[in-house]
Design a protein around this motif. Sequence first.
Motif, PDB file in Angstrom:
ATOM      1  N   SER A 248      32.178  48.230  38.621  1.00  8.07           N
ATOM      2  CA  SER A 248      33.220  48.562  39.597  1.00  8.07           C
ATOM      3  C   SER A 248      33.427  47.429  40.600  1.00  8.07           C
ATOM      4  N   CYS A 249      34.672  47.143  40.903  1.00  9.57           N
ATOM      5  CA  CYS A 249      35.025  46.167  41.937  1.00  9.57           C
ATOM      6  C   CYS A 249      36.394  46.539  42.492  1.00  9.57           C
ATOM      7  N   ALA A 250      36.932  45.719  43.374  1.00  9.32           N
ATOM      8  CA  ALA A 250      38.170  46.060  44.079  1.00  9.32           C
ATOM      9  C   ALA A 250      39.343  46.253  43.134  1.00  9.32           C
ATOM     10  N   TRP A 251      39.351  45.587  41.995  1.00 14.49           N
ATOM     11  CA  TRP A 251      40.497  45.665  41.075  1.00 14.49           C
ATOM     12  C   TRP A 251      40.166  46.315  39.740  1.00 14.49           C
ATOM     13  N   TRP A 252      38.957  46.887  39.608  1.00 18.87           N
ATOM     14  CA  TRP A 252      38.550  47.370  38.285  1.00 18.87           C
ATOM     15  C   TRP A 252      37.605  48.559  38.428  1.00 18.87           C
ATOM     16  N   SER A 253      37.845  49.602  37.653  1.00 15.98           N
ATOM     17  CA  SER A 253      36.929  50.746  37.634  1.00 15.98           C
ATOM     18  C   SER A 253      37.019  51.448  36.285  1.00 15.98           C
ATOM     19  N   ILE A 254      35.897  52.061  35.890  1.00 21.46           N
ATOM     20  CA  ILE A 254      35.828  52.810  34.632  1.00 21.46           C
ATOM     21  C   ILE A 254      36.105  54.285  34.941  1.00 21.46           C
ATOM     22  N   LEU A 268      33.314  53.568  20.761  1.00 24.29           N
ATOM     23  CA  LEU A 268      33.292  54.103  22.118  1.00 24.29           C
ATOM     24  C   LEU A 268      34.574  53.657  22.803  1.00 24.29           C
ATOM     25  N   ALA A 269      35.424  54.642  23.128  1.00 18.92           N
ATOM     26  CA  ALA A 269      36.667  54.350  23.847  1.00 18.92           C
ATOM     27  C   ALA A 269      36.389  54.374  25.345  1.00 18.92           C
ATOM     28  N   ILE A 270      36.630  53.258  25.999  1.00 20.10           N
ATOM     29  CA  ILE A 270      36.371  53.116  27.427  1.00 20.10           C
ATOM     30  C   ILE A 270      37.714  53.044  28.150  1.00 20.10           C
ATOM     31  N   TYR A 271      37.948  53.959  29.065  1.00 18.69           N
ATOM     32  CA  TYR A 271      39.212  54.014  29.790  1.00 18.69           C
ATOM     33  C   TYR A 271      39.013  53.398  31.170  1.00 18.69           C
ATOM     34  N   ALA A 272      39.687  52.268  31.364  1.00 17.75           N
ATOM     35  CA  ALA A 272      39.538  51.511  32.614  1.00 17.75           C
ATOM     36  C   ALA A 272      40.835  51.540  33.404  1.00 17.75           C
ATOM     37  N   LYS A 273      40.696  51.363  34.705  1.00 20.65           N
ATOM     38  CA  LYS A 273      41.847  51.302  35.605  1.00 20.65           C
ATOM     39  C   LYS A 273      41.837  49.970  36.332  1.00 20.65           C
ATOM     40  N   ALA A 274      42.945  49.214  36.197  1.00 19.93           N
ATOM     41  CA  ALA A 274      43.056  47.910  36.855  1.00 19.93           C
ATOM     42  C   ALA A 274      44.039  48.000  38.017  1.00 19.93           C
ATOM     43  N   ASN A 275      43.797  47.157  39.016  1.00 16.19           N
ATOM     44  CA  ASN A 275      44.665  47.171  40.194  1.00 16.19           C
ATOM     45  C   ASN A 275      44.879  45.730  40.676  1.00 16.19           C
ATOM     46  N   THR A 276      45.514  44.935  39.831  1.00 16.05           N
ATOM     47  CA  THR A 276      45.765  43.544  40.187  1.00 16.05           C
ATOM     48  C   THR A 276      46.886  42.970  39.319  1.00 16.05           C
ATOM     49  N   HIS A 277      47.591  41.997  39.872  1.00 18.80           N
ATOM     50  CA  HIS A 277      48.592  41.244  39.118  1.00 18.80           C
ATOM     51  C   HIS A 277      47.983  40.033  38.417  1.00 18.80           C
ATOM     52  N   ASP A 278      46.716  39.786  38.659  1.00 19.27           N
ATOM     53  CA  ASP A 278      46.065  38.576  38.170  1.00 19.27           C
ATOM     54  C   ASP A 278      45.416  38.839  36.813  1.00 19.27           C
ATOM     55  N   TYR A 279      45.925  38.214  35.770  1.00 21.88           N
ATOM     56  CA  TYR A 279      45.391  38.402  34.414  1.00 21.88           C
ATOM     57  C   TYR A 279      43.947  37.930  34.316  1.00 21.88           C
ATOM     58  N   SER A 280      43.603  36.833  34.976  1.00 23.14           N
ATOM     59  CA  SER A 280      42.257  36.273  34.841  1.00 23.14           C
ATOM     60  C   SER A 280      41.193  37.242  35.355  1.00 23.14           C
ATOM     61  N   LYS A 281      41.499  37.982  36.415  1.00 23.33           N
ATOM     62  CA  LYS A 281      40.541  38.963  36.942  1.00 23.33           C
ATOM     63  C   LYS A 281      40.291  40.069  35.921  1.00 23.33           C
ATOM     64  N   VAL A 282      41.379  40.558  35.311  1.00 24.36           N
ATOM     65  CA  VAL A 282      41.245  41.613  34.305  1.00 24.36           C
ATOM     66  C   VAL A 282      40.478  41.094  33.094  1.00 24.36           C
ATOM     67  N   PHE A 283      40.742  39.856  32.708  1.00 26.02           N
ATOM     68  CA  PHE A 283      40.067  39.265  31.542  1.00 26.02           C
ATOM     69  C   PHE A 283      38.554  39.220  31.772  1.00 26.02           C
TER      70      PHE A 283
END
Length: 521
Positions: A248-254, A268-283
């Motif tokens: 977990s971090c400011a832009w990512w959570s499971i 295993l299907a992992i459902y994540a929620k992203a909160n950023t416009h920055d592709y590199s952070k999500v990567f």
Amino acid sequence: MSGTNGLDRQNIAQMFPIIDSPSYSECTLSLRPYLYSSPEKYYQHSVFENVLQILLEYSNDQETLREVLKETNTDISRAFLFLNEANRDMIHEENSRDDMDELRFIDQSIHPSYLRMTEGVLRPFLKPFAYVSRIQRDKSVEGLDIHNIMDEISRTPLADISSIYRSVLRNGIAHGGISYLDKEIRYHDKKGNEEKYSHSEVINIFDELIDLCNGIACAYRIFYLTKQPKGWITPHQISIDVLHQETSCAWWSIEACVPSERAGLNQLAIYAKANTHDYSKVFVSAIQTGILAEYFIPGYDRYFLSIKAKMANQGWAGFDGKRLRELRQDGCASIDEYKGTLENDLVFYIPRPKLPLRLSKINSWLHAFRANKSIVYREVREQLDFLSIQIRDAQVHRNLWGVVLESYVHVSNDFGELSPSIVRKNVRRILKKSLKHARNKLFMLNPVRYLPIGHARVHVFQNDYRIRRLRGFGLGEDLIGVIQSNYISRIKTININGGIVDSEKRQRIVWNRAWYEKNST
């Protein structure tokens, strides 16, 4: 996030000394809710200590307890899932406004939640103890429903837990045996037994049950954490919670993890929620999640990430579970060696819009500041001898030319003991934060928001409780005192019974005598 996570790991190790070891540090963030989250932080400490002690004692006879926990593993995992859902419900800090609102709250929220907690959480949590007790007494382990489990628990060192379970109340809710009286509720079962409780008593019984279950859950988490390297099978939901906290971090959570099958492979299907416009952070977060998912929840051929975000199209990524497992077992320490584990070397995530490079860097700096500001504030508090102040509830209303403030505040000293002198030093900060909190709850155009303070009454506590508990707290030992400030002559200040008055101009503190005499030396 490493700074914040490191501080949290230190606080968790101080709170639970049994896991104050580097070998456990990789999983301890899963205990973070017991520090900060409501209602987890209200867990019953005595229950936690007793349950953990008995689990460790039973584990000496490893084969018996291991077999019992293996048989009940799925039920315990589901109980953790139900408890997580109950903890996330918005009913734990709710404070009813009137009798009708309170009655509706009990009927629509407390009753169904109480029934689900007893059957879906308390029963699976206590079944292993009842099971072992019957084996030790050479009795049959068949027919362990909630009533038989509680009867068996009353014969064990956990006998105090059985007093919290109310069988007549549970049966009345389950079978429609509820009668609403004036200021009371009557519950009756099929055998003719009946019990009456006031509205506040029913809510308190539910709160006790939640705190009891969270205490047992905390003991289970620490037990499995200490036994993980020794071959004990950790319930699936506990592993999911560990993965959630560690990534977990400011832009990512499971959000969730669901076992499934795809083309004959275990997935295993992992459902994540992203909160950023920055592709590199999500990567980077996706790669970290894939690696840690195989580490904490091994045994799958494929790990699939479904990424949901308001500011991007649906994203996804797939990982080769067999290759991840091989690298982990080989002791791989370099991220470069994981290159072949990501399917097509692609994390599909298209932000709308995509941030330019310079804005992306600014965004990273903002995230870094937000993530570490608590550490900076902590250092400032240490230098200035400031208390940590948490406004639990604050309300204002108009009276003549000013506002009347009533507030409930929890204070703590992160660097020493609480004393009257340090509380006295922070009186202005407490009043200022309370007024700001109350004003922020009002609509921007509400004129009351901009009126000066005319009268204030702030209740200060050394330990945290639910808001509805604070409002009727009385002169308990955790009440430090009441801060009063009065500028409206027609409002008369009222002292707490037996309080010690410490006056300074128009501001004064009325200390709770029991707390003052205990902490002033």
